[in-house]
Design a protein around this motif. Structure first.
Motif, PDB file in Angstrom:
ATOM      1  N   ASP A  43     126.387  18.755  48.360  1.00  0.00           N
ATOM      2  CA  ASP A  43     125.197  19.596  48.332  1.00  0.00           C
ATOM      3  C   ASP A  43     124.278  19.207  47.176  1.00  0.00           C
ATOM      4  O   ASP A  43     123.055  19.176  47.328  1.00  0.00           O
ATOM      5  CB  ASP A  43     125.603  21.066  48.201  1.00  0.00           C
ATOM      6  CG  ASP A  43     124.413  21.995  48.322  1.00  0.00           C
ATOM      7  OD1 ASP A  43     123.732  21.970  49.369  1.00  0.00           O
ATOM      8  OD2 ASP A  43     124.154  22.754  47.356  1.00  0.00           O
ATOM      9  N   MET A  44     124.853  18.882  46.024  1.00  0.00           N
ATOM     10  CA  MET A  44     124.026  18.468  44.887  1.00  0.00           C
ATOM     11  C   MET A  44     123.302  17.163  45.197  1.00  0.00           C
ATOM     12  O   MET A  44     122.111  17.006  44.903  1.00  0.00           O
ATOM     13  CB  MET A  44     124.884  18.325  43.631  1.00  0.00           C
ATOM     14  CG  MET A  44     124.056  18.161  42.347  1.00  0.00           C
ATOM     15  SD  MET A  44     123.501  16.474  42.047  1.00  0.00           S
ATOM     16  CE  MET A  44     124.916  15.840  41.144  1.00  0.00           C
ATOM     17  N   LEU A  45     124.012  16.204  45.801  1.00  0.00           N
ATOM     18  CA  LEU A  45     123.371  14.939  46.151  1.00  0.00           C
ATOM     19  C   LEU A  45     122.291  15.144  47.211  1.00  0.00           C
ATOM     20  O   LEU A  45     121.241  14.486  47.175  1.00  0.00           O
ATOM     21  CB  LEU A  45     124.422  13.942  46.642  1.00  0.00           C
ATOM     22  CG  LEU A  45     125.361  13.401  45.558  1.00  0.00           C
ATOM     23  CD1 LEU A  45     126.475  12.568  46.187  1.00  0.00           C
ATOM     24  CD2 LEU A  45     124.594  12.580  44.534  1.00  0.00           C
ATOM     25  N   HIS A  46     122.544  16.043  48.150  1.00  0.00           N
ATOM     26  CA  HIS A  46     121.526  16.347  49.165  1.00  0.00           C
ATOM     27  C   HIS A  46     120.298  16.959  48.503  1.00  0.00           C
ATOM     28  O   HIS A  46     119.147  16.607  48.843  1.00  0.00           O
ATOM     29  CB  HIS A  46     122.092  17.303  50.216  1.00  0.00           C
ATOM     30  CG  HIS A  46     121.207  17.472  51.415  1.00  0.00           C
ATOM     31  ND1 HIS A  46     120.064  18.257  51.408  1.00  0.00           N
ATOM     32  CD2 HIS A  46     121.289  16.948  52.670  1.00  0.00           C
ATOM     33  CE1 HIS A  46     119.497  18.217  52.591  1.00  0.00           C
ATOM     34  NE2 HIS A  46     120.205  17.422  53.371  1.00  0.00           N
ATOM     35  N   ALA A  47     120.519  17.865  47.567  1.00  0.00           N
ATOM     36  CA  ALA A  47     119.394  18.478  46.853  1.00  0.00           C
ATOM     37  C   ALA A  47     118.576  17.414  46.147  1.00  0.00           C
ATOM     38  O   ALA A  47     117.335  17.430  46.184  1.00  0.00           O
ATOM     39  CB  ALA A  47     119.908  19.516  45.846  1.00  0.00           C
ATOM     40  N   LEU A  49     118.537  13.902  46.627  1.00  0.00           N
ATOM     41  CA  LEU A  49     117.954  12.856  47.452  1.00  0.00           C
ATOM     42  C   LEU A  49     116.952  13.387  48.467  1.00  0.00           C
ATOM     43  O   LEU A  49     115.894  12.790  48.682  1.00  0.00           O
ATOM     44  CB  LEU A  49     119.055  12.096  48.188  1.00  0.00           C
ATOM     45  CG  LEU A  49     119.931  11.160  47.358  1.00  0.00           C
ATOM     46  CD1 LEU A  49     121.050  10.601  48.220  1.00  0.00           C
ATOM     47  CD2 LEU A  49     119.116  10.038  46.747  1.00  0.00           C
ATOM     48  N   ILE A  50     117.295  14.498  49.116  1.00  0.00           N
ATOM     49  CA  ILE A  50     116.516  14.963  50.259  1.00  0.00           C
ATOM     50  C   ILE A  50     115.584  16.115  49.895  1.00  0.00           C
ATOM     51  O   ILE A  50     114.373  16.054  50.146  1.00  0.00           O
ATOM     52  CB  ILE A  50     117.450  15.385  51.412  1.00  0.00           C
ATOM     53  CG1 ILE A  50     118.420  14.246  51.765  1.00  0.00           C
ATOM     54  CG2 ILE A  50     116.630  15.814  52.621  1.00  0.00           C
ATOM     55  CD1 ILE A  50     117.752  12.963  52.194  1.00  0.00           C
ATOM     56  N   ASP A  51     116.128  17.171  49.302  1.00  0.00           N
ATOM     57  CA  ASP A  51     115.329  18.378  49.085  1.00  0.00           C
ATOM     58  C   ASP A  51     114.196  18.169  48.094  1.00  0.00           C
ATOM     59  O   ASP A  51     113.136  18.797  48.216  1.00  0.00           O
ATOM     60  CB  ASP A  51     116.220  19.538  48.642  1.00  0.00           C
ATOM     61  CG  ASP A  51     117.236  19.917  49.704  1.00  0.00           C
ATOM     62  OD1 ASP A  51     116.990  19.616  50.893  1.00  0.00           O
ATOM     63  OD2 ASP A  51     118.268  20.510  49.375  1.00  0.00           O
ATOM     64  N   THR A  52     114.391  17.321  47.107  1.00  0.00           N
ATOM     65  CA  THR A  52     113.310  17.036  46.164  1.00  0.00           C
ATOM     66  C   THR A  52     112.294  16.042  46.731  1.00  0.00           C
ATOM     67  O   THR A  52     111.212  15.869  46.163  1.00  0.00           O
ATOM     68  CB  THR A  52     113.855  16.455  44.846  1.00  0.00           C
ATOM     69  OG1 THR A  52     114.446  15.179  45.111  1.00  0.00           O
ATOM     70  CG2 THR A  52     114.879  17.379  44.194  1.00  0.00           C
TER      71      THR A  52
END
Length: 233
Positions: A43-47, A49-52
């Protein structure tokens, strides 16, 4: 939040050097971590790479700034020199517009990159810290701060010039407040190790085998019978 700039520079170096070439990163067994801990790492990596928006924007930016590093060896090769002029022109046109291809494939490959690097991130932070780091990255100030840090860093590495933008007062205040939290202190303490992860993450995101194979397939479609045997899958 100076540590953010230091650790993100490592990722910027990888992103700003887009010539295809994939360095395998050290891996760790997912079985060494509880499911919730690994889920928090993903979830942190998704935040990040993707969410930002970091991967979407910086993958395109890197090729716009440094695409010549990919083109030059091909343009100087005997294969290119021997091509008929029409195919030289077609191949050059493809290479000049490669950024969106890399961006598309980087986003498509993001789930696999996240899965690959989740154990390495889990090794650095507790589950609680990972969830708090992800929560900060998803705030408006945290998201814009991380995205700005990466895009400015890519430009700085690629051009050798100074950053073109400055964090807003709200971004800096939010970053400084996060620094004082347990998760922020943990992030600062592991900045060096996280920098190594970011470097490998950047390389895997924009130079993974699926991207190299896509580029080779596209080039073979352009070159048709002139496609080098080693590029054919």
């Amino acid at each position: 939040m100076r540590f953010v700039f230091a650790l993100l520079v490592a990722m910027c170096v990888a992103l700003a050097t887009p010539a295809p070439g994939f360095a395998q990163s050290p891996t760790q067994s997912t079985g060494a971590y509880a499911p919730g801990h690994l889920a928090a790492a993903r979830d942190m990596l998704h935040a990040f790479l993707i969410d930002t928006g970091t991967l979407e924007i910086s993958s395109l930016q890197a090729f716009e700034l440094m695409g010549h590093q990919f083109r030059q060896p091909i343009l100087a090769s005997q294969m290119y020199i021997a091509l008929p002029p029409a195919r030289q022109e077609a191949l050059l046109a493809y290479m000049n517009n490669l950024g969106p291809v890399v961006q598309e494939e980087a986003l498509r490959g993001a789930p696999q990159v996240i899965e690959q690097f989740a154990p390495r991130v889990a090794a650095l932070f507790s589950e609680a810290h990972l969830r708090d780091i992800a929560a900060f990255m998803r705030t408006p100030e945290g998201s814009s701060f991380f995205l700005r840090s990466v895009t400015d860093g890519v430009e700085r590495v690629a051009t050798g010039g100074p950053a073109q933008t400055q964090p807003s007062a709200a971004e800096m205040a939010a970053a400084q407040a996060f620094d004082q939290t347990p998760a922020g202190r943990a992030f600062t303490a592991r900045a060096r190790e996280m920098g190594a992860v970011m470097h490998d993450l950047g390389a895997a995101s924009v130079g993974g085998p699926h991207i190299i194979n896509r580029i080779r397939r596209d080039m073979c479609a352009v070159l048709e019978t002139d496609c080098p045997r080693g590029w054919r899958s």
